[in-house]
Structures are given as structure tokens and as C-alpha cells.
Design a protein around this motif. Sequence first.
Motif, mmCIF file in Angstrom:
data_model
loop_
_atom_site.group_PDB
_atom_site.id
_atom_site.type_symbol
_atom_site.label_atom_id
_atom_site.label_comp_id
_atom_site.label_asym_id
_atom_site.label_seq_id
_atom_site.Cartn_x
_atom_site.Cartn_y
_atom_site.Cartn_z
ATOM 1 N N CYS A 1 0.833 -1.125 0.088
ATOM 2 C CA CYS A 1 0.077 -0.061 -0.039
ATOM 3 C C CYS A 1 0.883 1.084 0.097
ATOM 4 C CB CYS A 1 -0.707 0.049 1.383
ATOM 5 S SG CYS A 1 -1.659 1.586 1.515
ATOM 6 N N ALA A 2 0.815 1.872 -0.987
ATOM 7 C CA ALA A 2 1.656 3.235 -0.954
ATOM 8 C C ALA A 2 0.789 4.524 -0.483
ATOM 9 C CB ALA A 2 2.025 3.681 -2.506
ATOM 10 N N TYR A 3 1.777 5.132 0.248
ATOM 11 C CA TYR A 3 1.319 6.355 1.199
ATOM 12 C C TYR A 3 2.141 7.511 1.032
ATOM 13 C CZ TYR A 3 1.522 9.127 5.555
ATOM 14 O OH TYR A 3 1.848 10.193 6.401
ATOM 15 N N ILE A 4 1.434 8.637 0.582
ATOM 16 C CA ILE A 4 2.452 9.981 0.480
ATOM 17 C C ILE A 4 1.404 10.927 1.518
ATOM 18 C CG2 ILE A 4 1.160 10.816 -1.531
ATOM 19 C CD1 ILE A 4 3.685 11.996 -2.445
ATOM 20 N N ALA A 5 2.352 11.735 2.151
ATOM 21 C CA ALA A 5 1.760 12.765 3.189
ATOM 22 C C ALA A 5 1.848 14.032 2.486
ATOM 23 C CB ALA A 5 2.654 12.806 4.464
ATOM 24 N N ASP A 6 1.065 14.713 2.282
ATOM 25 C CA ASP A 6 0.892 16.123 1.710
ATOM 26 C C ASP A 6 0.990 17.097 2.958
ATOM 27 O OD1 ASP A 6 0.301 18.715 0.732
ATOM 28 O OD2 ASP A 6 -1.711 18.178 0.293
ATOM 29 N N LEU A 7 2.312 17.588 2.960
ATOM 30 C CA LEU A 7 2.688 18.471 3.989
ATOM 31 C C LEU A 7 2.909 19.868 3.411
ATOM 32 C CD1 LEU A 7 5.299 16.179 5.845
ATOM 33 C CD2 LEU A 7 3.190 16.724 6.296
ATOM 34 N N GLY A 8 2.322 20.049 1.945
ATOM 35 C CA GLY A 8 2.422 21.273 1.218
ATOM 36 C C GLY A 8 3.317 21.361 0.489
ATOM 37 N N GLN A 9 4.037 20.081 0.067
ATOM 38 C CA GLN A 9 5.288 20.213 -0.911
ATOM 39 C C GLN A 9 4.465 20.293 -2.292
ATOM 40 O OE1 GLN A 9 4.116 17.767 1.074
ATOM 41 N NE2 GLN A 9 4.366 15.658 0.007
ATOM 42 N N ASP A 10 5.258 20.594 -3.282
ATOM 43 C CA ASP A 10 4.952 21.229 -4.675
ATOM 44 C C ASP A 10 4.319 19.960 -5.521
ATOM 45 O OD1 ASP A 10 5.368 23.899 -4.223
ATOM 46 O OD2 ASP A 10 7.774 23.656 -5.348
ATOM 47 N N ASP A 11 4.486 18.913 -5.294
ATOM 48 C CA ASP A 11 4.167 17.783 -6.117
ATOM 49 C C ASP A 11 2.934 17.114 -5.766
ATOM 50 O OD1 ASP A 11 5.040 16.569 -3.732
ATOM 51 O OD2 ASP A 11 6.204 15.189 -4.896
ATOM 52 N N VAL A 12 2.125 17.705 -4.879
ATOM 53 C CA VAL A 12 0.811 17.081 -4.576
ATOM 54 C C VAL A 12 -0.203 18.213 -4.441
ATOM 55 C CG1 VAL A 12 1.516 15.030 -3.735
ATOM 56 C CG2 VAL A 12 1.069 16.817 -2.180
ATOM 57 N N LYS A 13 0.141 19.355 -5.264
ATOM 58 C CA LYS A 13 -0.807 20.410 -4.965
ATOM 59 C C LYS A 13 -1.967 20.426 -5.840
ATOM 60 C CE LYS A 13 2.199 24.079 -3.443
ATOM 61 N NZ LYS A 13 2.802 25.158 -3.671
ATOM 62 N N GLU B 1 -5.012 17.903 -8.146
ATOM 63 C CA GLU B 1 -5.779 16.348 -8.373
ATOM 64 C C GLU B 1 -4.831 15.775 -9.471
ATOM 65 O OE1 GLU B 1 -7.587 14.646 -6.470
ATOM 66 O OE2 GLU B 1 -7.363 16.333 -4.815
ATOM 67 N N THR B 2 -4.419 16.303 -10.292
ATOM 68 C CA THR B 2 -3.775 15.829 -11.605
ATOM 69 C C THR B 2 -2.451 15.400 -11.144
ATOM 70 O OG1 THR B 2 -4.755 17.286 -13.047
ATOM 71 C CG2 THR B 2 -2.666 16.159 -13.884
ATOM 72 N N GLU B 3 -1.677 15.918 -10.199
ATOM 73 C CA GLU B 3 -0.340 15.617 -9.706
ATOM 74 C C GLU B 3 -0.379 14.263 -8.968
ATOM 75 O OE1 GLU B 3 1.948 19.676 -9.747
ATOM 76 O OE2 GLU B 3 0.601 19.405 -8.226
ATOM 77 N N LYS B 4 -1.534 14.416 -8.096
ATOM 78 C CA LYS B 4 -1.880 13.226 -7.145
ATOM 79 C C LYS B 4 -2.105 12.034 -8.101
ATOM 80 C CE LYS B 4 -3.487 16.152 -3.380
ATOM 81 N NZ LYS B 4 -4.539 16.994 -2.555
ATOM 82 N N GLU B 5 -3.028 12.273 -8.898
ATOM 83 C CA GLU B 5 -3.707 11.082 -9.797
ATOM 84 C C GLU B 5 -2.058 10.527 -10.521
ATOM 85 O OE1 GLU B 5 -6.241 9.065 -9.899
ATOM 86 O OE2 GLU B 5 -7.020 10.273 -8.455
ATOM 87 N N ALA B 6 -1.222 11.413 -10.807
ATOM 88 C CA ALA B 6 -0.214 10.863 -11.425
ATOM 89 C C ALA B 6 0.610 9.870 -10.638
ATOM 90 C CB ALA B 6 0.903 11.847 -12.225
ATOM 91 N N ILE B 7 0.970 10.446 -9.333
ATOM 92 C CA ILE B 7 1.633 9.589 -8.529
ATOM 93 C C ILE B 7 0.934 8.326 -7.997
ATOM 94 C CG2 ILE B 7 2.509 9.543 -6.047
ATOM 95 C CD1 ILE B 7 2.754 12.657 -6.309
ATOM 96 N N LYS B 8 -0.499 8.452 -8.016
ATOM 97 C CA LYS B 8 -1.293 7.120 -7.818
ATOM 98 C C LYS B 8 -1.084 6.171 -8.638
ATOM 99 C CE LYS B 8 -5.776 5.716 -6.928
ATOM 100 N NZ LYS B 8 -7.435 6.180 -6.963
ATOM 101 N N GLU B 9 -0.910 6.507 -10.083
ATOM 102 C CA GLU B 9 -0.994 5.657 -11.015
ATOM 103 C C GLU B 9 0.421 5.100 -11.441
ATOM 104 O OE1 GLU B 9 -1.633 3.503 -14.974
ATOM 105 O OE2 GLU B 9 -2.778 4.298 -13.177
ATOM 106 N N LYS B 10 1.431 5.835 -10.797
ATOM 107 C CA LYS B 10 2.988 5.408 -10.778
ATOM 108 C C LYS B 10 3.006 4.127 -9.801
ATOM 109 C CE LYS B 10 7.551 7.308 -11.197
ATOM 110 N NZ LYS B 10 8.514 8.540 -11.268
ATOM 111 N N ALA B 11 2.374 4.526 -8.649
ATOM 112 C CA ALA B 11 2.320 3.416 -7.561
ATOM 113 C C ALA B 11 1.707 2.307 -8.137
ATOM 114 C CB ALA B 11 1.738 4.020 -6.329
ATOM 115 N N ARG B 12 0.508 2.475 -9.000
ATOM 116 C CA ARG B 12 -0.373 1.180 -9.214
ATOM 117 C C ARG B 12 0.707 0.545 -10.089
ATOM 118 N NH1 ARG B 12 -2.697 -0.642 -13.476
ATOM 119 N NH2 ARG B 12 -2.475 1.188 -14.514
#
Length: 130
Positions: A36-48, A50-61
Motif C-alpha cells: 500500500c503506497a502512502y504519501i503525506a501532503d505536507l504542502g510540497q509542490d508535487d501534490v498541489k 488532483e492531476t499531480e496526485k493522480e499521476a503519483i497514484k498511477e505510478k504507484a499502481r
Amino acid sequence: RTPDDSKPKLVLAYSGGLDTSTQLAYLANELGFEVCAYIADLGQDDVKTETEKEAIKEKARLSGAYAFYCEDLRREFVDEFVYPMIAANAIYEGRYLLGTSIARPCIGKRQVEICHKEGASHISHGSTGK
């Protein structure tokens, strides 16, 4: 996807970068974990966005994750970690605030909560130790 119950579950603190994507694939494909992949959004640039979050989710999948969490921890991070750090005058080598290192306990706290929620028996991170 539904995880294979015959395999042990693991929650990986994931960034979506090369190191943690390779780690995820190794844990899933070579060591036999359901990851199970987990990323914490602490305000960093790469999860600002939904498109960026979805790209990371797809990479994890694509790397082998059965599930993905992107947890918004910005408020908790500031209230429970940053403010106390500043109040304690937590400075490294007499000149640097402990920004990166103070994030680790916040990230780990939520990671353990996800382990309990997912029924995972293992935990891993891709931290470089900075």
C-alpha cells in the motif's frame, strides 16, 4: 485492486520518485509483499493538484501497489510539529531549522494508522536519512 490475502501487507511511505518506485516494485515483485503506497501532503509542490496526485497514484499502481493514500497532513504538521519545533528553538548546527527531519514523525504517525486500517504487518520508508 484487491490484495492477495496469502501475502503479507506492507505500507510504504512513498514519494513517487525513482527510489520509492523501485523500492515498491522490489517489495511487491521480489519479496512478495502486498504494498500500500502512502504519501503525506505536507504542502510540497508535487501534490498541489488532483492531476499531480493522480499521476503519483498511477505510478504507484504501475509499480505494484494494491492501494494508494494521499493524506492531507498540512494542518496537523504545522500545529503539532512545526509550532512546537519553533517554540523549542530546535536548530541544527546552530543555523538550520529542522524542517525535513521534523516531518518524519508526522509522516510516520499517519503511516502507522494506515497500517492498522489496512491490516498491514510491515512498514517501510524510502527516506534518504536527511
